[in-house]
Write a protein that holds these residues in place. Sequence first.
Motif, PDB file in Angstrom:
ATOM      1  N   PHE A  91       0.863  -1.216  -0.037  1.00 27.17           N
ATOM      2  CA  PHE A  91       0.357  -0.123   0.081  1.00 27.17           C
ATOM      3  C   PHE A  91       0.859   1.221  -0.038  1.00 27.17           C
ATOM      4  O   PHE A  91       0.548   2.189  -0.848  1.00 27.17           O
ATOM      5  CB  PHE A  91      -0.951  -0.007   1.408  1.00 27.17           C
ATOM      6  N   ALA A  92       1.998   1.226   0.983  1.00 31.29           N
ATOM      7  CA  ALA A  92       2.737   2.476   0.808  1.00 31.29           C
ATOM      8  C   ALA A  92       3.448   2.593  -0.350  1.00 31.29           C
ATOM      9  O   ALA A  92       3.567   3.889  -0.875  1.00 31.29           O
ATOM     10  CB  ALA A  92       3.776   2.367   1.956  1.00 31.29           C
ATOM     11  N   LYS A  93       3.863   1.601  -1.098  1.00 34.75           N
ATOM     12  CA  LYS A  93       4.588   1.722  -2.434  1.00 34.75           C
ATOM     13  C   LYS A  93       3.689   2.330  -3.468  1.00 34.75           C
ATOM     14  O   LYS A  93       3.957   3.403  -4.097  1.00 34.75           O
ATOM     15  CB  LYS A  93       5.127   0.503  -2.925  1.00 34.75           C
ATOM     16  N   ALA A  94       2.154   1.816  -3.374  1.00 33.81           N
ATOM     17  CA  ALA A  94       1.436   2.154  -4.412  1.00 33.81           C
ATOM     18  C   ALA A  94       0.729   3.804  -3.935  1.00 33.81           C
ATOM     19  O   ALA A  94       0.686   4.332  -4.812  1.00 33.81           O
ATOM     20  CB  ALA A  94       0.228   1.408  -4.212  1.00 33.81           C
ATOM     21  N   ARG A  95       0.756   4.009  -3.023  1.00 35.52           N
ATOM     22  CA  ARG A  95       0.412   5.325  -2.522  1.00 35.52           C
ATOM     23  C   ARG A  95       1.411   6.358  -2.929  1.00 35.52           C
ATOM     24  O   ARG A  95       1.168   7.545  -3.449  1.00 35.52           O
ATOM     25  CB  ARG A  95       0.281   5.327  -0.865  1.00 35.52           C
ATOM     26  N   GLU A  96       2.672   6.096  -2.759  1.00 31.93           N
ATOM     27  CA  GLU A  96       3.845   6.910  -3.492  1.00 31.93           C
ATOM     28  C   GLU A  96       3.772   6.852  -4.786  1.00 31.93           C
ATOM     29  O   GLU A  96       3.792   8.060  -5.453  1.00 31.93           O
ATOM     30  CB  GLU A  96       5.394   6.166  -3.105  1.00 31.93           C
ATOM     31  N   LEU A 145       0.979   7.247  -6.649  1.00 30.87           N
ATOM     32  CA  LEU A 145      -0.198   7.937  -6.713  1.00 30.87           C
ATOM     33  C   LEU A 145       0.339   9.440  -6.071  1.00 30.87           C
ATOM     34  O   LEU A 145      -0.260  10.253  -6.595  1.00 30.87           O
ATOM     35  CB  LEU A 145      -1.260   7.582  -5.927  1.00 30.87           C
ATOM     36  N   GLY A 146       1.631   9.541  -5.856  1.00 30.50           N
ATOM     37  CA  GLY A 146       1.946  10.943  -5.392  1.00 30.50           C
ATOM     38  C   GLY A 146       1.343  11.295  -4.123  1.00 30.50           C
ATOM     39  O   GLY A 146       1.234  12.620  -3.757  1.00 30.50           O
ATOM     40  N   LYS A 147       0.948  10.479  -3.234  1.00 33.07           N
ATOM     41  CA  LYS A 147       0.170  10.591  -1.998  1.00 33.07           C
ATOM     42  C   LYS A 147       1.123  10.212  -0.932  1.00 33.07           C
ATOM     43  O   LYS A 147       1.867   9.078  -1.149  1.00 33.07           O
ATOM     44  CB  LYS A 147      -1.048  10.223  -1.888  1.00 33.07           C
ATOM     45  N   SER A 148       1.090  11.006   0.385  1.00 34.28           N
ATOM     46  CA  SER A 148       1.949  10.404   1.515  1.00 34.28           C
ATOM     47  C   SER A 148       1.034  10.502   2.684  1.00 34.28           C
ATOM     48  O   SER A 148      -0.057  11.256   2.618  1.00 34.28           O
ATOM     49  CB  SER A 148       3.123  11.072   1.630  1.00 34.28           C
ATOM     50  N   ALA A 149       1.271   9.829   3.654  1.00 30.63           N
ATOM     51  CA  ALA A 149       0.438  10.045   5.212  1.00 30.63           C
ATOM     52  C   ALA A 149       0.886  11.486   5.485  1.00 30.63           C
ATOM     53  O   ALA A 149       1.966  11.754   5.665  1.00 30.63           O
ATOM     54  CB  ALA A 149       0.751   8.763   5.918  1.00 30.63           C
ATOM     55  N   LYS A 150      -0.148  12.151   5.866  1.00 35.41           N
ATOM     56  CA  LYS A 150       0.156  13.489   6.626  1.00 35.41           C
ATOM     57  C   LYS A 150      -0.457  13.523   7.797  1.00 35.41           C
ATOM     58  O   LYS A 150      -1.406  13.155   8.130  1.00 35.41           O
ATOM     59  CB  LYS A 150      -0.534  14.505   5.620  1.00 35.41           C
TER      60      LYS A 150
END
Length: 76
Positions: free
Chosen positions: A64-69, A71-76
Amino acid sequence: MADLKLSQLPDRTPVKLTITISPELHRSLIDYAAVYNEAYGQAESLTELVPHMLTAFLSSDRAFAKARERLGKSAK
């Protein structure tokens, strides 16, 4: 504007989410809460435990973390 070491805090406004779960999952969550109480000697409601359980699950999911990266999104 001051050049502070601490950046502006993120939005911490709670978001209410209503979901429907299966009876089996509900029983499992109740059991988890009971085991939590045994482990820590402190009873917590499901409404308190579930957000932390979801956070722990998402934090530990490397795919999930890699896929989110991507997508250009990160946990904020």
